[in-house]
Design an enzyme around this catalytic site. Structure first.
Site, PDB file in Angstrom:
ATOM      1  N   SER C  48       0.854  -1.182   0.000  1.00 41.14           N
ATOM      2  CA  SER C  48       0.000   0.000   0.000  1.00 41.14           C
ATOM      3  C   SER C  48       0.895   1.239   0.000  1.00 41.14           C
ATOM      4  O   SER C  48       1.891   1.289   0.727  1.00 41.14           O
ATOM      5  CB  SER C  48      -0.920  -0.015   1.221  1.00 41.14           C
ATOM      6  OG  SER C  48      -1.846   1.051   1.140  1.00 41.14           O
ATOM      7  N   GLU C  49       0.511   2.237  -0.797  1.00 42.90           N
ATOM      8  CA  GLU C  49       1.333   3.433  -0.963  1.00 42.90           C
ATOM      9  C   GLU C  49       1.698   4.089   0.362  1.00 42.90           C
ATOM     10  O   GLU C  49       2.746   4.715   0.486  1.00 42.90           O
ATOM     11  CB  GLU C  49       0.595   4.499  -1.808  1.00 42.90           C
ATOM     12  CG  GLU C  49       0.328   4.117  -3.236  1.00 42.90           C
ATOM     13  CD  GLU C  49      -1.060   3.552  -3.400  1.00 42.90           C
ATOM     14  OE1 GLU C  49      -1.337   2.479  -2.813  1.00 42.90           O
ATOM     15  OE2 GLU C  49      -1.855   4.163  -4.129  1.00 42.90           O
ATOM     16  N   ASN C  50       0.797   3.990   1.327  1.00 43.71           N
ATOM     17  CA  ASN C  50       1.036   4.671   2.598  1.00 43.71           C
ATOM     18  C   ASN C  50       1.970   3.889   3.520  1.00 43.71           C
ATOM     19  O   ASN C  50       1.894   4.017   4.737  1.00 43.71           O
ATOM     20  CB  ASN C  50      -0.288   5.012   3.296  1.00 43.71           C
ATOM     21  CG  ASN C  50      -1.178   3.816   3.519  1.00 43.71           C
ATOM     22  OD1 ASN C  50      -1.226   2.908   2.680  1.00 43.71           O
ATOM     23  ND2 ASN C  50      -1.894   3.799   4.627  1.00 43.71           N
ATOM     24  N   SER C  90       8.319   4.065   0.315  1.00 44.74           N
ATOM     25  CA  SER C  90       7.219   3.359  -0.339  1.00 44.74           C
ATOM     26  C   SER C  90       7.221   3.611  -1.842  1.00 44.74           C
ATOM     27  O   SER C  90       7.047   2.691  -2.642  1.00 44.74           O
ATOM     28  CB  SER C  90       5.891   3.809   0.274  1.00 44.74           C
ATOM     29  OG  SER C  90       4.821   3.086  -0.287  1.00 44.74           O
TER      30      SER C  90
END
Lengths: 218, 227, 218, 227
Positions: C48-50, C90
């Protein structure tokens, strides 16, 4: 020269000028000695290129952690509050201007603040830069700690560096066995003299022209 | 003794000036320094440029700052709220706030570059799209890249999990997000932390943001209950 | 259209093609459903990008960790072996080509692999890019999962995108309620048809020309 | 089940080809993957380009690989050994190895860029020095910067402290150094770890190198005794 400070006194002189709270990188060699002269009660956070903040003094004999060395590959300790990080993060700190101070040794410093400290010849058999170029351009202030002259008596503080540059126009202050010299827009200003050393003696051992504080203020 | 802790939100925000570029950590509502952001409403700084992944939802945190009319310009990757029109969207439709949309990875890298002393870098993100308009592009190894510049903040407002008096920080789970990157990119980095710990209680290998990047820390125990 | 797959079947169809060991980012919306159709015995690591690797399924009601959300701001869990990192790291994973796969939704895909998935108009009242542009150029493979046509029946697989691009020439495969279509140098090749759907039906709902597998092989 | 562990050094190094660019973590002798480097002598690959901070000292690790004549070119920041002339220095004086000197921060950033998909970036390091010769320079905000390019490896040999079967890694103290950066920059990342732990025993907030960057892990318990 017999007058002037020895290495211990030189390191102590620099240490006097480092206030509490600064983040400081000390170059390999003589600058490393500076840390020993900052009293433990004055919290200064020492940085090492190989990913350390909060370097402490050398460990007692036989108690070195083989995983903990400084940039000079010497065994060190970590102070409470210290931290470890990787090389890209370490140089992000350096290049990003987060260090208050870096103190490096030098072969030559020019009157315009040029620094030559990595090699005396491009035909060096094993030239070695390490982190000096990054530190020189990245730290908020760059001070140099070095002997005022070479072993055979030639000046290290020169009009133009004859050795390959580490960085141009970066040196802010020079600490030697003879004096403390500020690099200013007006020129090199002698801020302090070692015990038993006078201005004329410092100038006699310096290629570049020096100013006394009262001249600089004029 | 180095002590970056301050006793109050007001002390933490002291001196933030009108016109400041303010970096806000957080992704959605997780890991956003709401206590500091709401404190900024009281503090009074206006004409702000805010850099944040989202534009705020609900009525707390960034939405309060926006509603108070303090933000002139928002630099953001995803200003659309899940829960329907937000305070930001109302302001934007009314022409009362400027918006610069930045791809999320480009935003992260521009902030990282600012903290790392890299003035500019090339990225494939945005090549051939409106994002590249007006920007220099260059072929490297047969691929087209866009030149992007470092994004510096005057202030970063950071939400951390643990902190000590040197300003060493840890984060909890996905509350990390932009916080450590923004902490490096601002002249003044202000932290609200759920826990203030004695120096040395954070293991040196577990520090995520070393104190070198942190200027002020205020403990906000309410963070222990939610993100 | 009454024939064709529903959303569950579409997500399951994509899941079938993801092998064990891949690192996969699933876009907001329908792509997020794919994870539910990868059996727990097949280890796929979702990103996940976060700042998360190892996303697990949604938590049981009332047991959500308020500090743990995915890029769509939904409560998630973390699998054993998962890790957290910051946004620059990320996107270094994304941009550096370390993800095996990203599956995104789309408004339009062109026959040359152009992707339009972030806005239908530059006059959008709140345009939102998020991480789509980075994912589209950075992942090793980009697949799109979307309804074959818009709600009012217009084709989404087009000769040229009319909406602003997310990235050009990046889509490798398209999964819709009607078919699985590969984007190749020779053109769009239909690799699979949904139950009860024939090639002619897919072509009728597609602006760009489609090839049957046997045509592509010729 | 994902299992990146391999039982032997030989299995860890399988397939490394002649002419490969090999990234070696480590700073001085700390955190360098000596077991893998010495395994490379047995493995047989030659004509290598080695990227490492130092050129090796003593007779172990990199010095063994150099002495075996396997390295055509060294990319390095500080090839001078404290303990007097090294194997590298003898080879270099004899004209039997090429040397590219790179400033340490530029080396770290070029590797980081390779791992992060940044093909090139600007840095102040080296401006006005021989390092900038032949490179593009540019004024940005009144300062001169040098354009530097990403440095990719075919293989990275990494020394970690803890690892699990997904390839998640931690490092010990200053053994971290270049290792996490190089792990991101190579097509094949091979790790020697002091401890192989069950999956989940490394807390998700404490993972330094996530397994996404790691291809093979071999446990080398001898590392527990020294760096």
């Amino acid at each position: 020269m017999s007058a002037g400070s020895n290495r211990t006194a030189m390191a102590a002189r620099v240490a006097r000028d480092i206030p509490e709270g600064w983040y400081v990188n000390l170059g390999i060699g003589m600058p490393t000695l500076i840390a020993d002269h900052v009293p433990a009660s004055r919290e200064v956070v020492f940085h090492s290129e190989n990913g350390i903040l909060g370097l402490g003094p050398a460990p007692p004999a036989g108690q070195a952690d083989p995983w903990l060395i400084n940039a000079g590959k010497e065994a060190v300790t970590l102070r409470r509050g210290g931290s470890f990080f990787h090389h890209a993060d370490s140089f992000a700190m350096i290049r990003g201007g987060h260090l208050d101070l870096c103190v490096l040794g030098a072969f030559q410093v020019a009157e315009n603040g040029d620094l030559a400290n990595w090699t005396t010849s491009l035909n060096d058999t094993a030239p070695a830069i390490g982190g000096a170029m990054d530190l020189a351009v990245g730290a908020q202030r760059l001070w140099v700690l070095m002997e005022h002259t070479t072993r055979d008596g030639r000046p290290r503080i020169v009009r133009r560096c004859s050795y390959p540059l580490t960085a141009s126009g970066v040196v802010r202050r020079i600490y030697t066995d003879l004096a403390v010299i500020e690099v200013t827009g007006a020129g090199l200003v002698v801020r302090d003299l070692a015990a038993g050393v006078d201005f004329a003696t410092v100038q006699a051992h310096t290629e570049a022209a020096l100013l006394a504080p009262e001249q600089a203020a004029a | 003794m180095i002590d970056r802790t301050v006793p109050t939100i007001a002390a933490a925000l002291d001196g933030i000036a009108d016109g400041a570029v303010v970096l806000l950590g957080g992704f959605g509502s997780v890991g956003q320094a709401d206590a500091l952001i709401e404190g900024l409403v009281e503090q009074g700084a206006s004409d702000l440029t805010v850099v944040a992944n989202n534009a705020g939802g609900g009525n707390a945190g960034l939405s309060r700052l926006l509603a108070a009319g303090r933000v002139r310009r928002l630099v953001c990757t995803f200003p659309r709220a899940r829960s329907g029109p937000s305070v930001f969207e109302e302001l934007y439709r009314a022409g009362r706030i400027e918006l610069e949309i930045v791809p999320q990875g480009t935003l992260a890298e521009r902030l990282r570059a600012a903290g790392a002393g890299i003035p500019a870098f090339y990225t494939a993100t945005g090549a051939g799209t409106v994002i590249a308009e007006g920007k220099e592009t260059r072929e490297i190894g047969g691929r087209t890249y866009v030149l992007e510049h470092a994004l510096h903040g005057d202030v970063a407002l950071v939400a951390a999990w643990q902190a000590d008096r040197w300003g060493n920080l840890t984060y909890r789970a996905s509350g990390r997000n932009f916080n450590p990157v923004m902490a490096t990119a601002a002249r003044l980095t202000v932290v609200q932390a759920a826990y203030l710990l004695p120096l040395g209680d954070i293991a040196p290998e577990h520090v995520v943001t070393p104190g070198i990047f942190v200027d002020r820390v205020v403990e906000v125990p309410a963070m222990r209950e939610g993100a």
